[in-house]
Scaffold this motif. Structure first.
Motif, mmCIF file in Angstrom:
data_model
loop_
_atom_site.group_PDB
_atom_site.id
_atom_site.type_symbol
_atom_site.label_atom_id
_atom_site.label_comp_id
_atom_site.label_asym_id
_atom_site.label_seq_id
_atom_site.Cartn_x
_atom_site.Cartn_y
_atom_site.Cartn_z
ATOM 1 N N SER A 163 -8.579 -49.676 16.933
ATOM 2 C CA SER A 163 -7.123 -49.643 17.143
ATOM 3 C C SER A 163 -6.748 -48.542 18.124
ATOM 4 O O SER A 163 -5.925 -48.755 19.034
ATOM 5 C CB SER A 163 -6.404 -49.432 15.813
ATOM 6 O OG SER A 163 -6.684 -50.477 14.900
ATOM 7 N N ALA A 164 -7.335 -47.350 17.958
ATOM 8 C CA ALA A 164 -7.015 -46.228 18.841
ATOM 9 C C ALA A 164 -7.460 -46.518 20.272
ATOM 10 O O ALA A 164 -6.734 -46.237 21.231
ATOM 11 C CB ALA A 164 -7.675 -44.952 18.317
ATOM 12 N N ALA A 165 -8.661 -47.085 20.426
ATOM 13 C CA ALA A 165 -9.152 -47.396 21.765
ATOM 14 C C ALA A 165 -8.307 -48.487 22.423
ATOM 15 O O ALA A 165 -8.023 -48.425 23.628
ATOM 16 C CB ALA A 165 -10.619 -47.819 21.691
ATOM 17 N N ARG A 178 -1.963 -42.429 28.458
ATOM 18 C CA ARG A 178 -2.016 -41.257 27.589
ATOM 19 C C ARG A 178 -3.447 -40.724 27.593
ATOM 20 O O ARG A 178 -4.390 -41.477 27.825
ATOM 21 C CB ARG A 178 -1.595 -41.613 26.152
ATOM 22 C CG ARG A 178 -0.129 -42.041 26.023
ATOM 23 C CD ARG A 178 0.800 -40.909 26.406
ATOM 24 N NE ARG A 178 2.213 -41.226 26.152
ATOM 25 C CZ ARG A 178 3.032 -41.755 27.031
ATOM 26 N NH1 ARG A 178 2.581 -42.102 28.228
ATOM 27 N NH2 ARG A 178 4.295 -41.979 26.741
ATOM 28 N N THR A 179 -3.585 -39.441 27.352
ATOM 29 C CA THR A 179 -4.918 -38.848 27.350
ATOM 30 C C THR A 179 -5.644 -39.170 26.051
ATOM 31 O O THR A 179 -5.025 -39.548 25.051
ATOM 32 C CB THR A 179 -4.817 -37.329 27.529
ATOM 33 O OG1 THR A 179 -4.158 -36.768 26.383
ATOM 34 C CG2 THR A 179 -4.029 -36.978 28.779
ATOM 35 N N PHE A 180 -6.971 -39.001 26.084
ATOM 36 C CA PHE A 180 -7.744 -39.210 24.861
ATOM 37 C C PHE A 180 -7.297 -38.242 23.766
ATOM 38 O O PHE A 180 -7.277 -38.593 22.586
ATOM 39 C CB PHE A 180 -9.238 -39.027 25.136
ATOM 40 C CG PHE A 180 -9.889 -40.231 25.740
ATOM 41 C CD1 PHE A 180 -9.893 -41.445 25.074
ATOM 42 C CD2 PHE A 180 -10.507 -40.165 26.982
ATOM 43 C CE1 PHE A 180 -10.488 -42.570 25.618
ATOM 44 C CE2 PHE A 180 -11.109 -41.281 27.537
ATOM 45 C CZ PHE A 180 -11.103 -42.485 26.862
ATOM 46 N N LYS A 181 -6.943 -37.040 24.148
ATOM 47 C CA LYS A 181 -6.505 -36.060 23.154
ATOM 48 C C LYS A 181 -5.196 -36.475 22.501
ATOM 49 O O LYS A 181 -4.983 -36.252 21.307
ATOM 50 C CB LYS A 181 -6.374 -34.682 23.799
ATOM 51 C CG LYS A 181 -7.716 -33.993 24.043
ATOM 52 C CD LYS A 181 -7.543 -32.547 24.463
ATOM 53 C CE LYS A 181 -8.893 -31.852 24.602
ATOM 54 N NZ LYS A 181 -8.746 -30.425 24.992
ATOM 55 N N GLU A 182 -4.305 -37.065 23.270
ATOM 56 C CA GLU A 182 -3.028 -37.521 22.708
ATOM 57 C C GLU A 182 -3.244 -38.667 21.727
ATOM 58 O O GLU A 182 -2.617 -38.711 20.668
ATOM 59 C CB GLU A 182 -2.092 -37.963 23.839
ATOM 60 C CG GLU A 182 -1.535 -36.816 24.656
ATOM 61 C CD GLU A 182 -0.664 -37.281 25.802
ATOM 62 O OE1 GLU A 182 0.513 -36.872 25.871
ATOM 63 O OE2 GLU A 182 -1.146 -38.066 26.638
ATOM 64 N N GLU A 193 -15.450 -40.573 19.573
ATOM 65 C CA GLU A 193 -15.583 -41.936 19.072
ATOM 66 C C GLU A 193 -14.629 -42.881 19.813
ATOM 67 O O GLU A 193 -14.996 -44.024 20.117
ATOM 68 C CB GLU A 193 -15.283 -41.966 17.571
ATOM 69 C CG GLU A 193 -15.390 -43.345 16.926
ATOM 70 C CD GLU A 193 -16.801 -43.911 16.956
ATOM 71 O OE1 GLU A 193 -16.959 -45.122 16.705
ATOM 72 O OE2 GLU A 193 -17.756 -43.142 17.235
ATOM 73 N N ILE A 194 -13.411 -42.416 20.113
ATOM 74 C CA ILE A 194 -12.480 -43.254 20.873
ATOM 75 C C ILE A 194 -13.049 -43.560 22.242
ATOM 76 O O ILE A 194 -12.951 -44.692 22.736
ATOM 77 C CB ILE A 194 -11.109 -42.553 20.999
ATOM 78 C CG1 ILE A 194 -10.463 -42.383 19.624
ATOM 79 C CG2 ILE A 194 -10.178 -43.350 21.915
ATOM 80 C CD1 ILE A 194 -9.162 -41.601 19.653
ATOM 81 N N GLY A 195 -13.667 -42.568 22.873
ATOM 82 C CA GLY A 195 -14.275 -42.785 24.186
ATOM 83 C C GLY A 195 -15.409 -43.800 24.144
ATOM 84 O O GLY A 195 -15.533 -44.653 25.028
ATOM 85 N N ARG A 196 -16.232 -43.727 23.097
ATOM 86 C CA ARG A 196 -17.340 -44.684 22.969
ATOM 87 C C ARG A 196 -16.809 -46.105 22.799
ATOM 88 O O ARG A 196 -17.257 -47.043 23.462
ATOM 89 C CB ARG A 196 -18.214 -44.310 21.767
ATOM 90 C CG ARG A 196 -19.061 -43.061 21.941
ATOM 91 C CD ARG A 196 -20.168 -43.049 20.902
ATOM 92 N NE ARG A 196 -20.805 -41.739 20.820
ATOM 93 C CZ ARG A 196 -20.576 -40.852 19.870
ATOM 94 N NH1 ARG A 196 -19.720 -41.136 18.889
ATOM 95 N NH2 ARG A 196 -21.204 -39.692 19.855
ATOM 96 N N VAL A 197 -15.870 -46.280 21.878
ATOM 97 C CA VAL A 197 -15.323 -47.613 21.603
ATOM 98 C C VAL A 197 -14.560 -48.135 22.819
ATOM 99 O O VAL A 197 -14.579 -49.341 23.104
ATOM 100 C CB VAL A 197 -14.419 -47.578 20.359
ATOM 101 C CG1 VAL A 197 -13.791 -48.940 20.099
ATOM 102 C CG2 VAL A 197 -15.220 -47.138 19.134
#
Length: 319
Positions: A163-165, A178-182, A193-197
């Motif tokens: 969902s986040a990815a 939006r940035t990965f941190k946001e 994990e968001i970056g991998r997915v």
């Protein structure tokens, strides 16, 4: 008695009619539930069921909206169209039996896959609400999640991570990245994990996203820092020229944007510290310093010609 007389009617008749005027047209009064003879006014039938559309409208009231209530909107992403009734937990005594159990229960008619989708959609909507994202991004995120779920290519990955990815991808595709941190801050998943997915989804769906640039974040960062438009224009010009002159090779657009904002603010009256900018941009102070050191030696080439300096270039901080 009227209904009985109507049933007796002419010999061989199977329909309700007036005994005195068998060929007369019957008027149906749905509010009273009666059938009335149009000739003599005799009530020849009662308990008429209204088979029309079952809704209620408030359009005649003083309101700018037509508030017709016809149930929840159909969700095309669910196999059953989400045409089900969800009964909330009772809050008053009328909702419980004498033994304390609830009087009404939800039927387990929704499939397990649809329940997973509903939970994921609820999580996506919650994440989007936390950072005030519009509805079109929520819809695109849900569509991406549905595609990933149907392919079953990311088995073993949690729905929260997917969902986040998907939300990150939807933001970039809609032009409001939006940035990965946001995204990490509003989800329950780590940035890594968001970056991998994110990479797995792009590969599974065979799709792509536009490359992010410094301009994608500049207006939002400057607005959150309460910087005037002149500083924002200068920071945008500095970041663009730094990229064109290849002064920041390998640096992320976010760190370059943060360094440009720092340089522009230090040259103006509205100065901002590295920590203030880092908190808004989501980058560390050391990252801003590293990018700033790369662009500082050629600062005189980066500022726009119409910029009004409050602090001359030769007096800018040398980090």
């Amino acid at each position: 008695m009227a209904a009985a007389a109507a049933r007796r009617g002419p010999p061989g008749a199977n329909r309700v009619c007036c005994p005195e005027h068998p060929d007369a047209h019957l008027i149906e009064d749905y509010r009273a539930g009666d059938q009335i003879c149009s000739e003599c006014g005799l009530v020849v039938g009662d308990r008429v069921v209204d088979v029309g559309t079952e809704w209620r409208t408030f359009s005649n009231e003083k309101s700018d909206k037509d508030r017709s209530r016809v149930g929840a909107a159909e969700n095309p992403l669910l196999s059953g169209g989400d045409l089900s009734t969800m009964i909330s937990r009772p809050s008053g005594s009328a909702g419980f039996n004498d033994d304390g159990s609830a009087k009404y229960h939800n039927r387990r008619s929704m499939s397990s896959s649809d329940r997973a989708l509903v939970n994921a959609f609820r999580e996506i909507t919650g994440m989007a609400d936390r950072i005030n994202l519009p509805r079109n991004i929520v819809d695109r995120t849900q569509m991406l999640f549905k595609q990933v779920n149907d392919q079953k290519s990311l088995k073993g990955r949690s729905n929260d991570a997917i969902s986040a990815a998907c939300l990150y991808i939807a933001c970039r595709q809609e032009g409001v990245p939006r940035t990965f941190k946001e995204i990490c801050a509003i989800s329950r998943v780590s940035k890594k994990e968001i970056g991998r997915v994110f990479k797995l989804i792009l590969k599974a769906l065979e799709t792509s996203v536009e490359l992010i640039t410094t301009g994608d974040f500049m207006s939002r960062f400057c607005s959150n820092l309460n910087l005037p438009s002149q500083v924002q224009r200068a920071a945008t010009h500095i970041a663009r020229k730094a990229v064109e002159l290849d002064l920041v090779p390998g640096r992320s657009p976010i760190s370059v944007a943060a360094a440009a904002i720092y340089m522009a603010s230090q040259a103006s009256e509205e100065k901002r510290t590295q920590k203030e900018i880092g908190d808004i941009a989501g980058v560390a102070d050391v990252t801003i310093r590293q990018s700033y050191r790369l662009i500082y030696p050629r600062a005189h080439e980066l500022f726009p010609s119409d910029f009004t300096f409050h602090t001359p270039i030769d007096q800018l901080p040398q980090l």
